[in-house]
Design an enzyme around this catalytic site. Structure first.
Site, mmCIF file in Angstrom:
data_model
loop_
_atom_site.group_PDB
_atom_site.id
_atom_site.type_symbol
_atom_site.label_atom_id
_atom_site.label_comp_id
_atom_site.label_asym_id
_atom_site.label_seq_id
_atom_site.Cartn_x
_atom_site.Cartn_y
_atom_site.Cartn_z
ATOM 1 N N TYR A 115 0.836 -1.201 0.000
ATOM 2 C CA TYR A 115 0.000 0.000 0.000
ATOM 3 C C TYR A 115 0.872 1.253 0.000
ATOM 4 C CZ TYR A 115 -3.048 3.746 1.579
ATOM 5 O OH TYR A 115 -3.727 4.933 1.662
ATOM 6 N N TYR A 359 -19.172 26.850 48.892
ATOM 7 C CA TYR A 359 -18.604 25.719 48.154
ATOM 8 C C TYR A 359 -17.342 26.070 47.376
ATOM 9 C CZ TYR A 359 -22.738 22.779 49.016
ATOM 10 O OH TYR A 359 -23.708 22.022 49.588
ATOM 11 N N PHE A 408 -2.466 5.459 12.452
ATOM 12 C CA PHE A 408 -2.596 6.886 12.138
ATOM 13 C C PHE A 408 -3.877 7.483 12.732
ATOM 14 C CE2 PHE A 408 -3.842 4.356 8.330
ATOM 15 C CZ PHE A 408 -5.220 4.392 8.557
#
Length: 724
Positions: A115, A359, A408
Site C-alpha cells: 500500500y 462551596y 494513524f
C-alpha cells in the site's frame, strides 16, 4: 542447533519462533507500564516537566520524548542561540531507519505489492503503478489542499510556528524508530530546519487526524521536495521559499526526490495534533497547580476556615487528585498569618460569618481533584502517542512484511484533548465562582464592594469591569468544553468514515488554555488587591481603635470636677465595636451618623447609661451627657487619623507590616507586585485594571510565573499533615 538473530528494527527470532521479551510476558497489554507512569505526586511530575523544559538539548531516540521537551522546542527562539534548544538524533537509530528504507526498495524491486508504494491511496488503493517515485510526488501535490489566506492577520489561516515546530519534532521521533521506510538523511534535514529556526508554513485547518494529519504534514514534505508553493519563516520572521530555506539551514545536495513510501512516511502520522497537544498540556499542568495555590490564597484573604483541607476528609474520599489538592492547600494555609488572624476573629465573634465557608472555597479540593487526574491521564496518553509509530503500512523487517493497520487514527489525541478542555473549563468555573465571592461585599467578609481601593467608593468601582470580563471568559470556556470528537464526518469516499479530529480538538484546547490564562491573570491581580486591602484594613482598624481610646481618655474618663467618671468603663465595649465592625463599611466617612460605626458606638454608651440608671441632672455621673462630647472629639480626630493612615499606605510605610510576607503564598504576591510591576488599583489613579492584568498575562505567557509558583510549594514534602 538453536540460534537467534536480531534484525534492523530490533525484533528477536529463534528458529522461526518469536522470543517474547520478559517485560512483554509480565505486562503484555501495557497497563502496568501505563500505571507506573502515574506514580508519585502531580506536583513532582510538574517539577520534572519544568526541569526538562529548561534543558538546552533534546536527544531523540524514538521512545523517550516527553511533552516538556516538545514544548521547549516549540517555543525556542533560536535553536543555535543561547536561549534556544538544540535537537540531536540518536546515532543508534540510524541502522533501523536505513534497514526499513532499504527493505521498501528491495520489496518493490522484487514485485511485492504494498500500500502506498505500488498502490493508490485510501479508497482508491485498488489502483496500481510501478512508478514509485512519481506516486510519492503526486501524494504531496494532491494533499497540498490547505488555504492560508495570505494577507491581513484577520484572514490568515497559517498554523502557529510553535505548533509546526512541535509537529516536526514529533514526526522525527516517530520515524526514528525504523518502521516507516524513510532515509535517515530526510530526518537529519528536518532536524537542521529546526535547529536553524526555519519553520515551514502549514495550513491551520484541513486535517481530521484520521489517516494522520495528511494535509498539514504534506507542506513539510513540500518544502523538503522543493515544491514552488512551499514557504517557510526564517529566524528573523522573514518569508523564505524552499531554496532559501535549504540554503539558510545548510542542507546540502539539493531537494529530496522522494523514494517509494517516503512521502507516505512523512504525511501519514499524528504529529501535528499530538505536537500541539503536548504544548497545550505543558501549560495546562502548570495552570492546574496554579489553581490549587490560588484557591489557598482565596481562603487566606476570605478569612476562610482551614479545616476544609484536613487530611482525614480527603483520605475518606480516596481520590488521589483531591487528596493532593487538599494537601497543597493545607501546606499553604499551615502557619499562614491570615489563618491565625481569622481564627482569632472567629473565636471572638462566631456569628460574624457562616459556620461553613461556601462551596467555591470549602469544596475546592473536591472540585479540582478530578481535573488534576484528567489532565495527568491526558498527559500520559499524549506522551505515549508522541513515542508511538503511527503511520501505515508499518515495515517489519524482521518478518519481511509490511503491516497494514491504522495507527494513524489519532483518537488518543481527540479524546485526551476533549477531556482536558472539559477539565480546564471546570477550573475556570471555580476561578470565576471564587472571583465573584471576592468582589461581592455580601460574601467577602469585610472587603469593599468590587475591591474598590480608593477613598471615595462613589467614584471608584474597582474590579466591576473585571468581573464582567471574567463572566465573558468563563462563558466562552464553558462553550469550548463541548466535545469536538462527536462531530465526525465520513471522509475520503467513506474510507475515513470514522476519524479522530485530533488537531481540531487540540486547537480548541489551546484556545481554552489561553482563556484560562486570561482568567488566572485577572484573578491573581484581584487576589493581590485583596491582600493589600486586608493590609490597609488592619492598619485602619488599629487607627480607629487608637483614636477611640484617645477620645475615651479625653472625654469619658474624667468628670467636670476632675473626678473619675463612670463612662470610663465603656472603653472595652467601645473597642469591641471597632473589632467587630467591618472597616470598609464606614471608613470613607467614618463619623457619619448614617454609617454603622457611630451608630454602634453611641449604642454602647446608651446601654451603659441605662444600666447605670443614668441621672441626667447629675453631670458628675451621667453618661448620656458625655455622648455629645465624645462624638465631637471623634469627629475632630478620626478623619485626620484615617487620612494619615491612607497616606502612609500610599507611601508604603504603615505601622503594621503586610501579613503576606509571613505566608507561603508570598512568592506569587511578589511576582505580581514586584516582578510584573503592577500597582494597587484605585479610582484616584489613571491606571486601568486591564493594564495591570495585561502585565501579569504577558508574564504568564512567558513562563515567568513558574518559579514563584513552585517557590510557594518549595518546602512541601509531598505528604499531608498528620491526622492528630
Amino acid at each position: 542447533m538453536e540460534y537467534a538473530h536480531q534484525n534492523g528494527n530490533g525484533k528477536v527470532h529463534t528458529n522461526g519462533f518469536c522470543m517474547k521479551p520478559a517485560a512483554a510476558v509480565e505486562d503484555p497489554l501495557n497497563w502496568g507500564t501505563a500505571a507506573e507512569t502515574l506514580k508519585g505526586s502531580h506536583l513532582d511530575e510538574v517539577k520534572r516537566m519544568v526541569a526538562d523544559f529548561r534543558k538546552p538539548v533534546v536527544r531523540l531516540g524514538g521512545e523517550s520524548l516527553n511533552i516538556a521537551q516538545v514544548a521547549a522546542v516549540a517555543v525556542a527562539v533560536a535553536a543555535t542561540g543561547s536561549e534556544g534548544v538544540t535537537v540531536e538524533l540518536s546515532e543508534s537509530a540510524r541502522g533501523g531507519v536505513e534497514e526499513s528504507s532499504k527493505w521498501v526498495m528491495e520489496s518493490m524491486n522484487q514485485g511485492t505489492d504494498s500500500y502506498g508504494v505500488t498502490t493508490g491511496f485510501g479508497a482508491t488503493s485498488h489502483r496500481r503503478t510501478k512508478q514509485g517515485n512519481a506516486l510519492q510526488k503526486e501524494l504531496i501535490r494532491f494533499l497540498n489542499a490547505g488555504i492560508f489566506g495570505k494577507g491581513r492577520e484577520e484572514t490568515c489561516h497559517t498554523l502557529p510556528q510553535s505548533s509546526t515546530r512541535a509537529a516536526m519534532l514529533v514526526r522525527i521521533n516517530t520515524l526514528l524508530q525504523g518502521y516507516s521506510g524513510i532515509r535517515f538523511e530526510i530526518l537529519e534535514a528536518i532536524t537542521r530546519l529546526l535547529n536553524s529556526n526555519i519553520t515551514p508554513c502549514l495550513p491551520l485547518r484541513g486535517t481530521i487526524t484520521a489517516s494522520g494529519d495528511l494535509v498539514p504534514l504534506s507542506y513539510i514534505a513540500g518544502l523538503l521536495t522543493g515544491r514552488p508553493n512551499s514557504r517557510a519563516v526564517g529566524p528573523d520572521g522573514e518569508s523564505l521559499n524552499a531554496e532559501e530555506a535549504f540554503g539558510l539551514a545548510g542542507i546540502d545536495g539539493g531537494f529530496f526526490e522522494l523514494q517509494p513510501k517516503e512521502g507516505l512516511a512523512l504525511v501519514n502520522g499524528t504529529a501535528v495534533g499530538s505536537g500541539l497537544a503536548s504544548t497545550v498540556l505543558f501549560e495546562a499542568n502548570i495552570l492546574t497547580v496554579l489553581s490549587e495555590v490560588l484557591s489557598a490564597i482565596f481562603a487566606e484573604v476570605m478569612q476562610g476556615k482551614p479545616e476544609f483541607t484536613d487530611h482525614l476528609t480527603h483520605k475518606l474520599k480516596h481520590h488521589p487528585g483531591q487528596i493532593e489538592a487538599a494537601a497543597i492547600m493545607e501546606h499553604i494555609l499551615d502557619g499562614s498569618a491570615y489563618v491565625k488572624a481569622a481564627q482569632k476573629l472567629h473565636e471572638m465573634d462566631p456569628l460574624q460569618k457562616p459556620k461553613q465557608d461556601r462551596y467555591a472555597l470549602r469544596t475546592s479540593p473536591q472540585w479540582l481533584g478530578p481535573q488534576i487526574e484528567v489532565i495527568r491521564a491526558s498527559t500520559k496518553s499524549i506522551e505515549r502517542e508522541i513515542n508511538s509509530v503511527n503511520d501505515n503500512p508499518l515495515i517489519d523487517v524482521s518478518r519481511n512484511k509490511a503491516l497494514h493497520g491504522g495507527n494513524f487514527q489519532g483518537t488518543p489525541i481527540g479524546v485526551s484533548m476533549d477531556n482536558t478542555r472539559l477539565a480546564i473549563a471546570s477550573i475556570g468555573k471555580l476561578m470565576f465562582a471564587q472571583f465573584s465571592e471576592l468582589v461581592n461585599d455580601f460574601y467577602n467578609n469585610g472587603l469593599p464592594s468590587n475591591l474598590s481601593g480608593g477613598r471615595n467608593p462613589s467614584l471608584d468601582y474597582g474590579f466591576k469591569g473585571a468581573e464582567i470580563a471574567m463572566a465573558a471568559y468563563c462563558s466562552e470556556l464553558q462553550f469550548l468544553a463541548n466535545p469536538v470528537t462527536n462531530h465526525v464526518q465520513s471522509a475520503e469516499q467513506h474510507n475515513q468514515d470514522v476519524n479522530s479530529l485530533g488537531l481540531i480538538s487540540s486547537r480548541k484546547t489551546a484556545e481554552a488554555v489561553d482563556i484560562l490564562k486570561l482568567m488566572s491573570s485577572t484573578y491573581l491581580v484581584a487576589l493581590c488587591q485583596a491582600i493589600d486591602l486586608r493590609h490597609l484594613e488592619e492598619n485602619l482598624k488599629n487607627t480607629v481603635k487608637n483614636t477611640v481610646s484617645q477620645a475615651v481618655k479625653k472625654e469619658l474618663t474624667i468628670g467636670m470636677n476632675g473626678e473619675l467618671h463612670p463612662s470610663r468603663f465603656c472603653e472595652k465595649d467601645l473597642l469591641k465595636v471597632v473589632d467587630r465592625e467591618h472597616v470598609f463599611a464606614y471608613i470613607d466617612d467614618p463619623c457619619s451618623a448614617t454609617y454603622p460605626l457611630m451608630q454602634k458606638l453611641r449604642q454602647v454608651l446608651v446601654d451603659h447609661a441605662l444600666m447605670n440608671n443614668d441621672d441626667l441632672r447629675n453631670s458628675s455621673t451621667s453618661i448620656f451627657l458625655k455622648i455629645g462630647a465624645f462624638e465631637d472629639e471623634l469627629k475632630n480626630l478620626l478623619p485626620k487619623e484615617v487620612e494619615s493612615t491612607r497616606i502612609a499606605f500610599d507611601n508604603g510605610n504603615l505601622a503594621i507590616p503586610n501579613r503576606i510576607k509571613e505566608c507561603r503564598s508570598y512568592p506569587l504576591y511578589k511576582f505580581v507586585r514586584e516582578e510584573s510591576e503592577t500597582e494597587y488599583l484605585t479610582g484616584e489613579k489613571v491606571t486601568s485594571p486591564g493594564e495591570e492584568f495585561d502585565k501579569v498575562f504577558s508574564a504568564i505567557c512567558e513562563g515567568k510565573i513558574i518559579d514563584p509558583l513552585l517557590q510557594c510549594l518549595g518546602n512541601w514534602d509531598g505528604t499531608p499533615l498528620p491526622i492528630c
